[in-house]
Design a protein around this motif. Structure first.
Motif, PDB file in Angstrom:
ATOM      1  N   LEU A 271       0.672  -1.310   0.010  1.00  0.00           N
ATOM      2  CA  LEU A 271      -0.032  -0.084  -0.110  1.00  0.00           C
ATOM      3  C   LEU A 271       0.854   1.206   0.045  1.00  0.00           C
ATOM      4  N   LEU A 272       0.616   2.278  -0.770  1.00  0.00           N
ATOM      5  CA  LEU A 272       1.350   3.414  -0.969  1.00  0.00           C
ATOM      6  C   LEU A 272       0.168   4.571  -0.477  1.00  0.00           C
ATOM      7  N   VAL A 273       0.441   5.642  -0.016  1.00  0.00           N
ATOM      8  CA  VAL A 273      -0.436   6.633   0.423  1.00  0.00           C
ATOM      9  C   VAL A 273       0.131   8.057  -0.001  1.00  0.00           C
ATOM     10  N   GLY A 274      -0.596   8.818  -0.242  1.00  0.00           N
ATOM     11  CA  GLY A 274      -0.388  10.545  -0.337  1.00  0.00           C
ATOM     12  C   GLY A 274       1.019  10.510  -1.474  1.00  0.00           C
ATOM     13  N   ALA A 275       1.993  11.327  -0.996  1.00  0.00           N
ATOM     14  CA  ALA A 275       3.185  11.814  -1.700  1.00  0.00           C
ATOM     15  C   ALA A 275       3.733  10.524  -2.500  1.00  0.00           C
ATOM     16  N   ASP A 276       3.658   9.537  -1.722  1.00  0.00           N
ATOM     17  CA  ASP A 276       4.364   8.174  -2.252  1.00  0.00           C
ATOM     18  C   ASP A 276       3.645   7.627  -3.628  1.00  0.00           C
ATOM     19  N   VAL A 277       2.189   7.861  -3.391  1.00  0.00           N
ATOM     20  CA  VAL A 277       1.565   7.633  -4.703  1.00  0.00           C
ATOM     21  C   VAL A 277       2.258   8.482  -5.956  1.00  0.00           C
ATOM     22  N   ALA A 278       2.192   9.876  -5.753  1.00  0.00           N
ATOM     23  CA  ALA A 278       2.499  10.579  -6.600  1.00  0.00           C
ATOM     24  C   ALA A 278       3.948  10.269  -7.355  1.00  0.00           C
ATOM     25  N   ILE A 279       4.976  10.147  -6.460  1.00  0.00           N
ATOM     26  CA  ILE A 279       6.159   9.626  -6.906  1.00  0.00           C
ATOM     27  C   ILE A 279       6.296   8.378  -7.726  1.00  0.00           C
TER      28      ILE A 279
ATOM     29  N   THR B  75       5.745   7.723 -15.510  1.00  0.00           N
ATOM     30  CA  THR B  75       5.120   8.808 -16.598  1.00  0.00           C
ATOM     31  C   THR B  75       6.031   9.407 -17.479  1.00  0.00           C
ATOM     32  N   PRO B  76       5.825   9.012 -18.840  1.00  0.00           N
ATOM     33  CA  PRO B  76       7.109   9.367 -19.631  1.00  0.00           C
ATOM     34  C   PRO B  76       7.438  11.228 -19.309  1.00  0.00           C
ATOM     35  N   GLY B  77       8.695  11.268 -19.269  1.00  0.00           N
ATOM     36  CA  GLY B  77       9.127  12.806 -18.837  1.00  0.00           C
ATOM     37  C   GLY B  77       8.955  13.355 -17.532  1.00  0.00           C
ATOM     38  N   GLU B  78       8.344  12.698 -16.682  1.00  0.00           N
ATOM     39  CA  GLU B  78       8.202  12.992 -15.512  1.00  0.00           C
ATOM     40  C   GLU B  78       9.128  12.273 -14.149  1.00  0.00           C
ATOM     41  N   GLY B  79       9.911  11.315 -14.834  1.00  0.00           N
ATOM     42  CA  GLY B  79      10.872  10.868 -13.736  1.00  0.00           C
ATOM     43  C   GLY B  79      11.660  11.618 -12.907  1.00  0.00           C
ATOM     44  N   TRP B  80      12.076  12.608 -13.508  1.00  0.00           N
ATOM     45  CA  TRP B  80      12.747  13.873 -12.796  1.00  0.00           C
ATOM     46  C   TRP B  80      12.004  14.349 -11.541  1.00  0.00           C
ATOM     47  N   LEU B  81      10.596  14.087 -11.512  1.00  0.00           N
ATOM     48  CA  LEU B  81       9.908  14.922 -10.520  1.00  0.00           C
ATOM     49  C   LEU B  81      10.051  13.942  -9.116  1.00  0.00           C
ATOM     50  N   ALA B  82      10.045  12.485  -9.589  1.00  0.00           N
ATOM     51  CA  ALA B  82      10.100  11.502  -8.888  1.00  0.00           C
ATOM     52  C   ALA B  82      11.506  11.604  -8.028  1.00  0.00           C
ATOM     53  N   THR B  83      12.651  11.784  -8.905  1.00  0.00           N
ATOM     54  CA  THR B  83      14.015  11.948  -8.196  1.00  0.00           C
ATOM     55  C   THR B  83      14.053  12.992  -7.543  1.00  0.00           C
ATOM     56  N   LEU B  84      13.600  14.048  -7.806  1.00  0.00           N
ATOM     57  CA  LEU B  84      13.780  15.610  -7.269  1.00  0.00           C
ATOM     58  C   LEU B  84      12.954  15.457  -5.928  1.00  0.00           C
ATOM     59  N   PHE B  85      11.729  15.025  -5.765  1.00  0.00           N
ATOM     60  CA  PHE B  85      10.899  15.138  -4.504  1.00  0.00           C
ATOM     61  C   PHE B  85      10.833  13.747  -3.944  1.00  0.00           C
ATOM     62  N   GLY B  86      11.348  12.693  -4.460  1.00  0.00           N
ATOM     63  CA  GLY B  86      11.530  11.529  -3.803  1.00  0.00           C
ATOM     64  C   GLY B  86      12.731  10.845  -3.135  1.00  0.00           C
ATOM     65  N   ASN B  87      13.592  11.743  -3.492  1.00  0.00           N
ATOM     66  CA  ASN B  87      15.033  11.286  -2.785  1.00  0.00           C
ATOM     67  C   ASN B  87      15.036  11.480  -1.326  1.00  0.00           C
ATOM     68  N   PRO B  88      15.695  10.627  -0.535  1.00  0.00           N
ATOM     69  CA  PRO B  88      15.932  10.644   0.819  1.00  0.00           C
ATOM     70  C   PRO B  88      16.011  11.907   1.477  1.00  0.00           C
ATOM     71  N   ALA B  89      16.686  13.004   1.006  1.00  0.00           N
ATOM     72  CA  ALA B  89      16.790  14.254   1.603  1.00  0.00           C
ATOM     73  C   ALA B  89      15.142  14.985   1.468  1.00  0.00           C
ATOM     74  N   ALA B  90      14.662  14.981   0.338  1.00  0.00           N
ATOM     75  CA  ALA B  90      13.456  15.707  -0.029  1.00  0.00           C
ATOM     76  C   ALA B  90      12.214  15.127   0.639  1.00  0.00           C
ATOM     77  N   LEU B  91      12.355  13.716   0.766  1.00  0.00           N
ATOM     78  CA  LEU B  91      11.124  12.879   0.680  1.00  0.00           C
ATOM     79  C   LEU B  91      10.284  13.342   1.881  1.00  0.00           C
ATOM     80  N   PRO B  92      10.810  13.681   3.440  1.00  0.00           N
ATOM     81  CA  PRO B  92      10.019  13.820   4.250  1.00  0.00           C
ATOM     82  C   PRO B  92       9.327  15.299   4.137  1.00  0.00           C
ATOM     83  N   LEU B  93      10.066  16.191   3.509  1.00  0.00           N
ATOM     84  CA  LEU B  93       9.236  17.551   3.135  1.00  0.00           C
ATOM     85  C   LEU B  93       8.287  17.514   2.155  1.00  0.00           C
TER      86      LEU B  93
END
Length: 126
Positions: free
Chosen positions: A72-80, A86-104
């Motif tokens: 089960l994924l919830v919230g921001a984890d689903v968006a990531i 999604t083609p062309g949106e992997g960079w968003l997952a990298t930017l917002f899903g990296n260990p430093a940024a994920l809590p924020l």
């Protein structure tokens, strides 16, 4: 048809949520056709995630998804997870899903989701 890699549950009664998922669906046409990702309206199946202890109100408040392995994924984890597919949106997952940024990312998503949920309740959408 194989089991989807990701099944996303969302609230079509929220115009912001519905518009966001509609945009993603347009970008994920091939993945949807191939059955790798599905999007489901929780209002059509309100008890769909009851086995996970997730209520209709939980899903109206935040996106939820089930991965092929049952996780089960919830919230921001689903968006990531959606951005990763999604083609062309992997960079968003990298930017917002990296260990430093994920809590924020999770904090910001949850606060926005709370505001959106309250706005929809005030508007009488459910």
């Amino acid at each position: 048809m194989p089991k989807p890699q990701l099944t996303v549950w969302y609230n079509t009664r929220c115009p912001v949520c519905d518009a966001g998922i509609s945009r993603q669906k347009r970008r994920l046409v091939e993945a949807i056709k191939a059955g790798r990702i599905t999007f489901r309206d929780i209002n059509a199946e309100p008890a769909a995630l009851a086995g996970y202890g997730v209520s209709l109100e939980d899903i109206r408040r935040r996106l939820h998804a089930i991965e092929a392995d049952g996780k089960l994924l919830v919230g921001a984890d689903v968006a990531i997870a959606v951005w990763l597919r999604t083609p062309g949106e992997g960079w968003l997952a990298t930017l917002f899903g990296n260990p430093a940024a994920l809590p924020l990312t999770r904090y910001a998503y949850d606060r926005f989701a709370d505001l959106l949920y309250a706005w929809n309740r005030r508007k009488g959408r459910w």
